[in-house]
Design an enzyme around this catalytic site. Structure first.
Site, short mmCIF file in Angstrom:
data_model
loop_
_atom_site.label_atom_id
_atom_site.label_comp_id
_atom_site.label_asym_id
_atom_site.label_seq_id
_atom_site.Cartn_x
_atom_site.Cartn_y
_atom_site.Cartn_z
CB THR A 21 -0.91 -0.01 1.25
OG1 THR A 21 -1.74 -1.18 1.18
CG2 THR A 21 -1.77 1.23 1.33
CB THR A 36 15.06 2.51 11.78
OG1 THR A 36 15.61 3.73 12.28
CG2 THR A 36 16.04 1.36 12.02
CB CYS A 77 -8.73 -4.51 1.75
SG CYS A 77 -7.18 -5.27 1.38
C1 LIG Z 1 -3.27 -6.07 -5.78
C2 LIG Z 1 -2.93 -5.62 -4.40
N1 LIG Z 1 -2.30 -4.45 -4.23
C3 LIG Z 1 -1.96 -4.01 -3.01
C4 LIG Z 1 -2.26 -4.72 -1.89
C5 LIG Z 1 -1.88 -4.19 -0.54
O1 LIG Z 1 -0.78 -4.90 -0.03
P1 LIG Z 1 -0.26 -4.67 1.46
O2 LIG Z 1 -1.15 -5.50 2.33
O3 LIG Z 1 1.17 -5.14 1.48
O4 LIG Z 1 -0.37 -3.23 1.76
C6 LIG Z 1 -2.96 -5.94 -2.00
C7 LIG Z 1 -3.36 -6.70 -0.80
O5 LIG Z 1 -4.44 -7.29 -0.76
C8 LIG Z 1 -3.27 -6.41 -3.30
O6 LIG Z 1 -3.91 -7.57 -3.48
#
Ligand SMILES: Cc1ncc(COP(=O)(O)O)c(C=O)c1O
Length: 391
Positions: free
Chosen positions: A73, A247, A333
């Protein structure tokens, strides 16, 4: 009967034992701050550099083009806000950026935020089977387009986007332009199964995440092609070439390195996973009024996404959980929100039918016995829920 069956590998993957083993020293005795000049610091600095080497080899780029972040993200935000900020300083005129309607929220929401701030954004629609066609990207490009982000593989329906073809198109267009278009791809779901050679894909930025490839949570990385204008979004001590202060999460970064190494080692397992996926698709589609979402051919080898009419996806997830099977509706999510999935809406499903969607994602530790058990349980659960459903 297996006790707990995990079929939600797109949400996150279990950490591989070898990854954990590689990380442990950095959670115990090798605790030094990589910025320290003394021996303790040097040990962790070397460990970070080794992961950078592994990531660079995997992506076919140079080590100085890899920036470690706190998640995918964050890597997406750095790519999008970072490049747009740098271009705003450079160009000083309004410009246009492009993404797609099926991106993960980690891309979609930054674009929506930039739109609110006055940047012109186009959200390109996929076709009915969840593919963003190159010709649609071409149509969306304007004289003042400067940035495009298209995901490599979709996290909900597993469809694989034609990144190499879009990359070729953009580099062709760039030949006749003074102001280059920069191309980013969120490859989070692709890393386990697809070729992530950034030279072949012709991308300027690429995002990956450790916890989708059997590594730890809270670690991401961004490939940034040399010469790409980019500003930090986090300010501080100037770590990671000044682009991501803070860090370093040494153990996490070491875990990412090991996880990348293991992706290469397990490439041969893809066919086995694909066969299990195909078995699920074939059997699930025998349930009356069940429909596969997304392309049958251009999809990740581990993804099944089906709409089963007359049942709520959430009820199905809970009922399967009671049988010891973990699956998901839409993306992890957004599955706590009861909003229809933006991806399923974008491929033309009605809000009502998006609610009956189920995502089953397989992985390294999935066995045929588990799939057989799932396929035995699912029709019974669907039948039971349909009998009590108000739909
Ligand atoms: C396509 C995609 N992008 C970004 C993310 C976000 O990843 P992170 O959990 O490492 O922030 C996800 C997680 O579900 C994802 O499937």
């Amino acid at each position: 009967m297996p006790k707990q069956i995990y079929l939600d590998y797109a949400a996150t993957t279990p950490i591989d034992e070898e990854v954990l083993e590689a990380m442990m020293p950095y959670l115990k005795k090798d605790f030094g701050n990589p910025s320290s000049l003394h021996h303790f610091g040097q040990i962790t600095r070397v460990a970070i550099d080794q992961t950078r080497k592994k990531a660079a080899r995997f992506l076919n780029c140079s080590e100085s083009e890899i920036v470690f972040c706190g998640s995918a993200t964050e890597a997406n935000s750095l790519a999008i806000f970072g490049v747009v900020k740098a271009l705003q300083k450079k160009i000083k005129k309004p410009f246009h950026i492009i993404t797609t309607k099926i991106e993960h929220h980690a891309v979609l929401h930054p674009f929506e935020e930039l739109e609110k701030q006055g940047v012109e954004v186009s959200f390109v629609a996929p076709n009915k089977i969840g593919i963003v066609e190159t010709k649609e990207i071409k149509k969306a490009i304007k004289d003042n387009t400067v940035f495009i982000s298209v995901m490599y593989a979709n996290n909900e329906i597993g469809t694989v986007q034609p990144i190499e073809e879009i990359g070729k198109l953009i580099s062709q267009i760039n030949k006749n332009r003074k102001q280059k278009i920069y191309f980013h791809t969120d490859a989070v779901q692709a890393v386990n199964y697809l070729d992530c050679d950034v030279q072949k894909l012709k991308v300027d930025l690429l995002t990956l995440s450790a916890h989708k490839i059997y590594g730890p949570k809270g670690v991401g990385a961004l490939f940034i092609k040399k010469g790409t204008p980019i500003e930090p979004i986090i300010y501080g001590g100037g770590h990671e070439f000044g682009l991501r202060s803070g860090t370093e999460n040494v153990a996490g970064i070491v875990g990412l390195g090991k996880a990348i190494e293991l992706v290469e080692k397990h490439k041969g397992d893809t066919e086995r996973i694909k066969n299990l996926r195909d078995k699920i698709i074939e059997e699930v589609l025998k349930i009356p009024n069940a429909k596969l979402n997304g392309s049958r051919e251009n999809r990740l080898p581990n993804n099944v996404n089906v709409s089963i009419s007359g049942v709520e996806g959430e009820s199905l997830v809970i009922a399967l959980d009671q049988e010891g099977i973990a699956v998901s509706t839409g993306s992890a999510c957004s599955s706590h929100e009861l909003k229809p999935s933006h991806v399923l809406l974008a491929i033309g499903l009605s809000p009502k039918s998006t609610h009956g969607s189920l995502r089953i994602t397989l992985g390294r530790f999935t066995t045929e016995d588990e799939i057989d058990y799932f396929l035995k349980v699912l029709p019974k659960v669907v039948k039971r829920l349909r009998e009590i459903s108000p739909f």
